[in-house]
Scaffold this motif. Structure first.
Motif, PDB file in Angstrom:
ATOM      1  N   ARG A 405       0.879  -1.374  -0.076  1.00 22.02           N
ATOM      2  CA  ARG A 405      -0.033  -0.132   0.049  1.00 22.02           C
ATOM      3  C   ARG A 405       0.957   1.255   0.222  1.00 22.02           C
ATOM      4  O   ARG A 405       2.302   1.236   0.599  1.00 22.02           O
ATOM      5  N   THR A 406       0.391   2.394  -0.639  1.00 19.33           N
ATOM      6  CA  THR A 406       1.090   3.747  -0.508  1.00 19.33           C
ATOM      7  C   THR A 406       0.265   4.473   0.302  1.00 19.33           C
ATOM      8  O   THR A 406      -0.822   4.897   0.189  1.00 19.33           O
ATOM      9  N   PHE A 407       1.217   5.171   1.247  1.00 31.38           N
ATOM     10  CA  PHE A 407       0.570   6.110   2.134  1.00 31.38           C
ATOM     11  C   PHE A 407       1.248   7.518   1.784  1.00 31.38           C
ATOM     12  O   PHE A 407       2.447   7.773   1.517  1.00 31.38           O
ATOM     13  N   ARG A 408       0.213   8.868   1.862  1.00 30.61           N
ATOM     14  CA  ARG A 408       0.755  10.040   1.993  1.00 30.61           C
ATOM     15  C   ARG A 408       1.000  10.508   3.113  1.00 30.61           C
ATOM     16  O   ARG A 408       0.047  10.638   4.160  1.00 30.61           O
ATOM     17  N   VAL A 409       2.345  10.790   3.779  1.00 27.50           N
ATOM     18  CA  VAL A 409       2.759  11.071   5.048  1.00 27.50           C
ATOM     19  C   VAL A 409       3.014  12.596   5.033  1.00 27.50           C
ATOM     20  O   VAL A 409       3.776  12.952   4.321  1.00 27.50           O
ATOM     21  N   LEU A 410       2.166  13.216   6.116  1.00 22.01           N
ATOM     22  CA  LEU A 410       2.474  14.585   6.199  1.00 22.01           C
ATOM     23  C   LEU A 410       3.795  14.919   7.328  1.00 22.01           C
ATOM     24  O   LEU A 410       3.801  14.055   8.303  1.00 22.01           O
ATOM     25  N   ILE A 411       4.779  15.544   6.965  1.00 22.89           N
ATOM     26  CA  ILE A 411       5.777  15.919   7.992  1.00 22.89           C
ATOM     27  C   ILE A 411       5.800  17.416   7.930  1.00 22.89           C
ATOM     28  O   ILE A 411       5.233  18.173   6.882  1.00 22.89           O
ATOM     29  N   SER A 412       6.525  18.072   9.057  1.00 22.74           N
ATOM     30  CA  SER A 412       6.853  19.392   9.171  1.00 22.74           C
ATOM     31  C   SER A 412       8.219  19.670   9.131  1.00 22.74           C
ATOM     32  O   SER A 412       8.981  18.620   9.762  1.00 22.74           O
ATOM     33  N   LEU A 413       8.945  20.690   8.631  1.00 27.81           N
ATOM     34  CA  LEU A 413      10.435  20.888   8.595  1.00 27.81           C
ATOM     35  C   LEU A 413      10.681  21.381  10.120  1.00 27.81           C
ATOM     36  O   LEU A 413      10.746  22.773  10.287  1.00 27.81           O
TER      37      LEU A 413
END
Length: 897
Positions: A405-413
């Motif tokens: 499966r492919t997940f869209r992962v949110l990150i912050s700098l």
């Protein structure tokens, strides 16, 4: 005799503690099953109390009151029981009268145990509601509807309370296609009109919320109308679904799902029911209503809390509470013990959350089949709904594996959780990023086999709820709107966020603390030589010096041995001299302190004993002073302006403080009930333009450049302190929380992700990653060489050297005792030799001693007596002619030539 003594010793405990009988009262309407549950549970307590250490030793007496819906009558009944010394009240079930009883119990501080569903439940001082918290039940209904993937459904409710209980399901409506229809059941007994409307609407998904009293009739009329077919799906909100006869519907293929709080297959529940099966008057445990079971469990919980209270303090019930307008002083303690009690009962796990609500409970998810109601899953607060194998209502072939499966992962700098990689070449895709959170996703991907794509939250807003509109922003909003699958950064798990999204178990535990600059060194002082001792020790030393000098002066005058023949010796001296004058005593003691000594040496046993105690004291104090002086001169003292959050809140140094303008840190201060934290929140809001920062980086920069303290998570403070050596963390943690990976509510991947995070913790992978990004990468460990040897040397206090003062006092006391003994001995010997009365001699000696200014003493002799022999005169002469200090000078005789 021994038995009588033991009985007398135990008697006060019986008098002061609870008596042999404790009374509890029950208010119940015309419901025989509730009254039976109350009486049977009380009887079970009394039967088991001698063989169970968790139950009280007292006999529990239950008093039943049959009540109507009259507030005046029930007020009178409450006062009657309160004046007679009741320990707890149960019921009633009516909403109006129950709240009236709760108000009175809050005033009298008598525990009030309820067993009714209250959608507007508020925590009273004396209320414990055994019924599962309605807010939690709302989440359960929503979770089941989402598991069935219902996009449209009809909520069929009986009264306004039911509509309130369904508020989370109402929020599912949106303009993009999710339709929620709300319809209310009429007064009855004819419910067919509204049922026909539902049939004509073409909506096949129905959530039915009504009381158990009319549930059977509503289902019957639904079947008559034709909406109990295999095309229709029902979710029944009532927890008493198993008590009605469902046989007419189980062969029609209707998809009917509900919940039950009482598990008839649990051996523990079966055993509890079986002991009083004949007295219940029921054919099986499936006919036992939830409210009756909750009343039974409520009495059991009360019994265990009463035992804990009786073991903790000496308490007893009070009478005439209404009559005297008083409250029971131990009522609140008993309530606290009830809220902290954890046990298993007919309704499963009984446990209350910190707010006093029963939100930690377990439910069975049941579905109607040809065999009747069958358990298809379980719900609890930790894992949500967990379906049993082969009976997953979503799909028999549902595959929740994360592999491929492919997940869209949110990150912050935000360093060190997510950062742009420092590289000489241009990176693309996921290779552009590095950091602690990036590595965690990589480790999870290796073990679970999923793919991922990182997306940056450009505004660095994690997510907070607007108190006016109720809308979320930031990362949380994107997760809720399916614009991202996961979010990882320093995202704190909070109660508000957990209502909107799901979190994995924490991958890092931390708390809020204070970031501030390290204290600056204090310059040298002309009085630095006083630093080894505290002011208290210096004051004690001066008092000891003065006191010991006076003691030596007095003991020297009392001690007969210290009165010597003046040098050179006179055969028949008229006076004797004493070397311990007041000035000499002060000089003698100061010489010992300075370790220089003096020409004065004590002769008598008592004076030598006092001098030895003083010399020992001076030796130890001198050694302590010398040792600590070196440390105080070598270690540089520092000026500490604040040490903890209380110092910061009340500081007089003009230190400003603040936090990030939005996020869990400022929300902590906003929601806190602590007076200090509320005061600090008000200050930060009033000065928000100056003290509230847009990001953690701005806060750190302001700490470095200004007289400013910044509240932030302890993990981030540790990261900054490793790289900016002038910064440090002050005080202890203000709270305890954790960072987790956020995902959509009721995500089927949460369990797999949480289990893998736990594996990473147990194998030490997370610890290695933390060490890598905190103390190694990107300048980590820069301040390591400056650690150690920076603590200030502390002045020795009385706690450190108090033992030396004790030895000195003991020595001085013994010296005084021996001095008095020597004086009495000498006076006794003199009275025998001279033939004078003892009383007269001791009186003359004491008169002379109190003349503190005289340093010479006349020799007392009896007037010329013929009885005195030459031998006696020689003896007296020999004693009185001894030179001072016991020295006999050498006499050199010369003859003329």
């Amino acid at each position: 005799m021994l038995i009588e003594t033991l009985l007398l010793a135990l008697l006060p405990l019986e008098i002061l503690g609870f008596g042999k009988t404790v009374v509890i009262g029950g208010f119940f309407e015309e419901n025989e099953l509730l009254r039976k549950a109350f009486e049977l549970s009380t009887r079970a307590l009394n039967e088991d109390r001698h063989g169970n250490d968790e139950l009280p030793d007292q006999f529990i007496e239950s008093v039943l009151k049959i009540v109507a819906n009259d507030s005046f009558d029930i007020s009178r009944d409450v006062c009657d029981l309160a004046d007679s010394g009741v320990a707890a009240l149960f019921g009633p079930q009516n909403k109006i009268t129950a709240r009236h009883v709760q108000t009175m119990c809050d005033t009298l501080e008598i525990p009030h145990i309820a067993a009714r569903l209250d959608v507007q439940q508020s925590r009273g001082n004396g209320l414990v509601n055994m019924y599962p918290y309605s807010q939690t039940l709302s989440m359960v209904y929503l979770r089941l509807a989402e598991d069935y993937d219902w996009k449209t459904y009809t909520i069929l409710y009986e009264n306004n309370e039911g509509l309130i209980r369904m508020h989370l399901l109402l929020k599912k409506w949106d303009r993009r296609g999710s339709t929620v229809t709300v319809r209310q059941l009429p007064e009855g007994p004819n419910y067919r009109p509204v049922l026909r409307t539902i049939k004509s609407s073409g909506d096949f998904n129905i959530i039915l919320d009504c009381s158990a009293e009319i549930l059977s009739e509503v289902l019957k009329q639904s079947q008559q109308i034709g909406i109990m077919s295999d095309r229709h799906n029902f979710i029944i909100a009532s927890l008493d679904l198993q008590t009605i006869d469902l046989e007419p519907y189980q062969y029609g293929g209707t998809n009917l799902t509900g919940f039950r709080l009482i598990n008839p297959e649990d051996p523990f529940v079966v055993e509890m029911f079986a002991r009083d099966e004949l007295d219940w008057g029921l054919e099986s445990i499936s006919q036992l209503t939830v409210e009756a079971a909750l009343v039974y469990d409520g009495v059991q919980t009360f019994g265990r809390a009463l035992k804990q209270l009786d073991d903790a303090i000496v308490a007893d019930v009070e009478t005439s509470l209404c009559e005297n307008s008083e409250s029971w002083e131990h009522g609140s303690s008993l309530m606290n013990f009830m809220r902290s009690t954890e046990m298993r009962g007919l309704t499963g796990l009984i446990k209350f959350d910190p707010a006093g609500y029963r939100s930690n409970f377990e439910l069975d998810v049941v579905s109607l089949t040809d065999e009747g109601l069958v358990k298809i899953g379980m719900w609890n607060t930790s894992n949500g709904i967990e379906y049993l194998p082969k009976i997953n209502p979503l799909s028999d072939s549902a595959d929740i594996s994360l592999r491929n499966r492919t997940f869209r992962v949110l990150i912050s700098l935000t360093p060190p959780y997510g950062m742009l990689k420092e590289s000489a070449t241009m990176e693309t895709g996921n290779d552009r990023f590095e950091g602690f959170g990036i590595d965690i996703i990589q480790e999870l991907s290796k073990q679970l086999g999923f793919n991922y794509t990182f997306e940056v939250q450009t505004d660095n807003v994690y997510g907070s709820k607007d108190p006016v509109t109720g809308q979320w922003n930031g990362m949380v909003k994107k997760i809720m709107e399916d614009n991202a699958d996961l979010a990882i950064c320093d995202l704190t798990i909070t109660a508000d966020r957990q209502e909107a999204v799901d979190f994995t178990m924490p991958f890092m535990n931390l708390g809020i603390s204070i970031l501030f600059t390290k204290p600056l060194p204090v310059g040298s002082s002309l009085l630095s030589f006083l630093m080894p001792f505290s002011y208290g020790v210096w004051y004690s030393l001066m008092v000891a010096y003065t006191f010991v000098s006076l003691i030596i002066f007095i003991v020297g005058r009392l001690c007969p041995t210290e009165w010597n023949n003046p040098y050179p010796c006179i055969e028949e001296p008229e006076e004797l001299e004493n070397q311990f004058t007041l000035k000499n005593s002060l000089w003698f003691t100061i010489g010992a302190i300075m370790q220089q000594g003096s020409e004065i040496a004590p002769i008598g046993l008592s004076t030598r004993m006092a001098a030895s105690a003083w010399w020992f004291f001076c030796m130890i104090m001198g050694a302590c002073y010398t040792a600590n002086l070196a440390a105080c001169l070598v270690v540089e003292s520092k000026q500490v302006l604040i040490k903890n959050v209380e110092d910061l809140a009340n500081n007089q140094h003009g230190i400003k403080y603040g936090a990030k303008a939005s996020g869990s840190t400022i929300d902590f201060f906003k929601a806190s009930t602590n007076p200090t934290y509320k005061k600090m929140y008000d200050y930060m809001v009033e000065n928000k333009d100056e003290v509230l920062m847009g990001s953690n980086d701005l806060g750190v920069a302001k700490v470095v450049s200004d007289k400013y303290a910044f509240f932030m998570e302890s993990s981030t403070i540790a990261y900054e302190a490793e790289r900016k050596c002038d910064l440090m963390m002050l005080g202890s943690l203000l709270d305890s929380k954790g960072y987790g990976i956020a995902m959509k509510k009721f995500s089927p991947y949460r369990s797999a992700l949480s289990a893998t995070i736990l594996t990473l913790q147990e194998t030490g992978v997370l610890k290695d990653l933390e060490s890598k990004w905190w103390t190694q990468k990107r300048g980590g460990g820069r301040c390591a060489e400056k650690k150690g040897g920076t603590s200030d040397a502390k002045a020795l206090g009385t706690d450190n050297v108090g033992g030396v003062f004790l030895v000195l006092i003991i020595g001085i006391v013994l010296s005084c005792v021996f001095s008095a003994w020597e004086l009495l001995w000498e006076v006794g010997c003199t009275t025998i030799k001279e033939g004078v009365p003892f009383k007269e001699e001791i009186k003359e000696e004491l008169k002379f001693i109190v003349k503190c200014s005289a340093s010479s003493k006349p020799v007392r002799r009896r007037k010329q007596s013929s009885n005195r022999t030459n031998g006696e005169e020689d003896e007296d002469s020999g004693r009185e002619c001894s030179p001072p200090y016991g020295l006999v000078p050498t006499v050199i005789t010369t003859h003329p030539e």
